[in-house]
Design a protein around this motif. Structure first.
Motif, short mmCIF file in Angstrom:
data_model
loop_
_atom_site.label_atom_id
_atom_site.label_comp_id
_atom_site.label_asym_id
_atom_site.label_seq_id
_atom_site.Cartn_x
_atom_site.Cartn_y
_atom_site.Cartn_z
N LEU A 96 -34.50 -0.39 -1.77
CA LEU A 96 -33.53 -1.21 -1.05
C LEU A 96 -33.63 -1.00 0.46
N GLN A 97 -34.00 0.19 0.89
CA GLN A 97 -34.21 0.44 2.31
C GLN A 97 -35.36 -0.41 2.84
N VAL A 98 -36.41 -0.52 2.02
CA VAL A 98 -37.56 -1.34 2.42
C VAL A 98 -37.17 -2.81 2.46
N VAL A 99 -36.40 -3.25 1.48
CA VAL A 99 -35.91 -4.63 1.47
C VAL A 99 -35.18 -4.96 2.76
N LYS A 100 -34.34 -4.05 3.18
CA LYS A 100 -33.55 -4.27 4.39
C LYS A 100 -34.43 -4.25 5.63
N GLU A 101 -35.34 -3.28 5.71
CA GLU A 101 -36.20 -3.14 6.89
C GLU A 101 -37.10 -4.36 7.09
N LEU A 102 -37.59 -4.93 5.98
CA LEU A 102 -38.53 -6.05 6.06
C LEU A 102 -37.85 -7.41 6.05
N ASN A 103 -36.53 -7.41 5.84
CA ASN A 103 -35.77 -8.66 5.84
C ASN A 103 -36.38 -9.68 4.87
N VAL A 104 -36.60 -9.25 3.63
CA VAL A 104 -37.22 -10.12 2.64
C VAL A 104 -36.18 -11.06 2.04
N ASP A 105 -36.66 -12.19 1.49
CA ASP A 105 -35.73 -13.13 0.85
C ASP A 105 -36.02 -13.35 -0.62
N CYS A 106 -36.99 -12.61 -1.19
CA CYS A 106 -37.26 -12.65 -2.62
C CYS A 106 -38.19 -11.49 -2.97
N THR A 107 -38.30 -11.19 -4.26
CA THR A 107 -39.24 -10.17 -4.71
C THR A 107 -40.21 -10.77 -5.71
N VAL A 108 -41.41 -10.20 -5.73
CA VAL A 108 -42.44 -10.57 -6.71
C VAL A 108 -42.85 -9.29 -7.42
N ALA A 109 -42.49 -9.18 -8.69
CA ALA A 109 -42.82 -7.98 -9.47
C ALA A 109 -44.04 -8.25 -10.33
N ILE A 110 -45.12 -7.50 -10.11
CA ILE A 110 -46.31 -7.66 -10.92
C ILE A 110 -46.56 -6.36 -11.69
N GLY A 111 -46.58 -6.47 -13.00
CA GLY A 111 -46.77 -5.28 -13.83
C GLY A 111 -46.01 -5.38 -15.12
N GLY A 112 -45.58 -4.22 -15.64
CA GLY A 112 -44.84 -4.17 -16.89
C GLY A 112 -43.36 -3.95 -16.67
N GLY A 113 -42.71 -3.35 -17.67
CA GLY A 113 -41.27 -3.19 -17.63
C GLY A 113 -40.77 -2.33 -16.49
N SER A 114 -41.56 -1.35 -16.05
CA SER A 114 -41.12 -0.48 -14.96
C SER A 114 -40.94 -1.27 -13.66
N THR A 115 -41.93 -2.09 -13.34
CA THR A 115 -41.89 -2.88 -12.12
C THR A 115 -40.86 -3.98 -12.19
N ILE A 116 -40.83 -4.67 -13.33
CA ILE A 116 -39.86 -5.76 -13.48
C ILE A 116 -38.44 -5.21 -13.48
N GLY A 117 -38.26 -4.02 -14.03
CA GLY A 117 -36.94 -3.38 -13.99
C GLY A 117 -36.49 -3.10 -12.58
N LEU A 118 -37.41 -2.68 -11.72
CA LEU A 118 -37.06 -2.44 -10.32
C LEU A 118 -36.64 -3.75 -9.65
N GLY A 119 -37.38 -4.82 -9.93
CA GLY A 119 -36.99 -6.12 -9.37
C GLY A 119 -35.59 -6.53 -9.78
N LYS A 120 -35.26 -6.26 -11.04
CA LYS A 120 -33.92 -6.58 -11.53
C LYS A 120 -32.86 -5.73 -10.83
N ALA A 121 -33.15 -4.44 -10.66
CA ALA A 121 -32.19 -3.55 -10.02
C ALA A 121 -31.93 -3.98 -8.58
N ILE A 122 -32.98 -4.43 -7.89
CA ILE A 122 -32.81 -4.92 -6.53
C ILE A 122 -31.97 -6.20 -6.54
N ALA A 123 -32.27 -7.10 -7.47
CA ALA A 123 -31.53 -8.36 -7.56
C ALA A 123 -30.05 -8.12 -7.82
N LEU A 124 -29.74 -7.15 -8.67
CA LEU A 124 -28.35 -6.85 -8.98
C LEU A 124 -27.57 -6.47 -7.73
N ARG A 125 -28.22 -5.73 -6.85
CA ARG A 125 -27.54 -5.20 -5.67
C ARG A 125 -27.58 -6.12 -4.46
#
Length: 359
Positions: free
Chosen positions: A78-107
């Protein structure tokens, strides 16, 4: 026909070969222009190529996703999200990566694009499992459902054969539990049976020929169906056990699902004869629980939790955790039965004749 309720999930699916090339267009479709690419350390190189492909639409890369979505990793991301001022995420991989994308989206509410490279199915669910202080808890909310999922069969051609097998059986677990979920419905039952059948016929082929494109396509199709099942109805005993073993014992996700599934199914078999019939038909065998156990052997998966470092001494503690706040289940959760189930799974015993017993 029994009364039912069916909720269609609002996600966009792009399926085929070479579909990764459409990523930039899909980002535009979401109205976004600054994507943070997410990955595990093991897929850093692949994610770097995706970032390069995005050009100006790629804001940066975060490649520290890990199993079971620990909250401390999410907070760092989330610190990286804020620093880079992103407006979406792209998760490439399996459940670990997609889970992180979901956790970011929730917050943050940021839209997500998921590009699965395994058969885990997390990309099709509004479910997030997070680990805090050694306990994994799940929640279901549309806030974590990826807006877009890109399935590119070509990205799965290099997935190692054994990993393909365990990932695929993990997907089958979603469909198996969907068939006897309290809120199952005819549409999900059709998807579940078809998903199990697609994976059951393709995974042994992949085990012997990992580059078999048609089998890879079938497996990814099956994973999509099974993930949709998990996203549409509730979870039961199998997922509760696997969440316990993953969150509290740090066992690997797909391998744990592969080992536990036949035993959880055998435990529930007496209570769900209709589901058992569908699973037998999809697997093409006379015994659903034993058939799933044998499928694990056919794809080279570990047979017992002992191979993952789970000991006989761990069975008691795992039982105690699993029976606390249990998920709804078609058969009553009994401590003695769960202890025996986990003992059978630990030792790698083959379930016997849909009876809950083991050989």
């Amino acid at each position: 026909m029994q009364p039912f309720v069916y909720d269609g999930l609002p996600s966009r699916v792009v399926f085929g070969r070479g579909t990764l090339s459409q990523l930039s267009e899909e980002i535009e479709h979401l109205g976004c222009s600054r994507a943070l690419v997410l990955a595990t350390p093991q897929q850093h190189e692949q994610a770097s190529r995706v970032l390069e492909q995005l050009g100006k639409k790629g804001a940066g890369l975060y490649a520290d996703a890990v199993m079971h979505t620990p909250v401390e990793v999410t907070e760092h991301a989330l610190q990286v999200v804020k620093e880079l001022n992103v407006d979406c995420t792209v998760a490439i991989g399996g459940g670990s990566t997609i889970g992180l994308g979901k956790a970011i989206a929730l917050r943050t509410g940021l839209p997500q694009i998921a590009i699965p490279t395994t058969y885990a199915g997390s990309e099709m669910t509004p479910i997030l499992g997070e680990t805090r202080d050694g306990i994994k808890a799940t929640q279901r909310t549309l806030e974590v459902l990826p807006e877009t999922v890109i399935y590119d069969v070509d990205l799965t051609l290099t997935l190692p054969a054994v990993m393909s097998g365990t990932s695929g059986i993990n997907a089958i677990a979603h469909a198996v539990e969907a068939l006897y979920a309290r809120d199952c419905n005819p549409v999900i039952a059709l998807m579940a049976e078809e998903g199990i059948a697609a994976l059951a016929r393709s995974l042994p082929v992949i085990a012997s020929d990992p580059t078999h494109a048609e089998a890879r396509s079938d497996a990814l199709y099956g994973a999509w169906l099974c993930g949709t099942c998990l996203g549409s109805v509730g979870m039961s005993l199998h997922h509760k056990l696997c969440h316990t073993l993953g969150g509290s014992f740090n066992l690997p996700h797909a391998e744990t699902h592969t080992i536990v599934l036949p035993h959880a199914l055998a435990y529930n078999a007496p209570a769900v004869p209709g589901a058992m019939a569908r699973i037998r038909r999809a697997l093409g065998c006379d015994d659903a629980a034993a058939g799933l156990f044998d499928l694990g052997r056919a794809v080279g998966a570990p047979s017992g939790l002992a191979e993952l470092g789970f000991t006989e001494a761990d069975v008691e503690r795992a039982t105690d955790i699993a029976i606390q706040n249990p998920y709804w289940n078609p058969r009553e959760i009994e401590a003695t039965g769960i202890h025996q189930l986990l003992s059978n799974a630990q030792a790698g015993r083959r379930p016997n004749a849909d009876s809950g017993e083991a050989q």
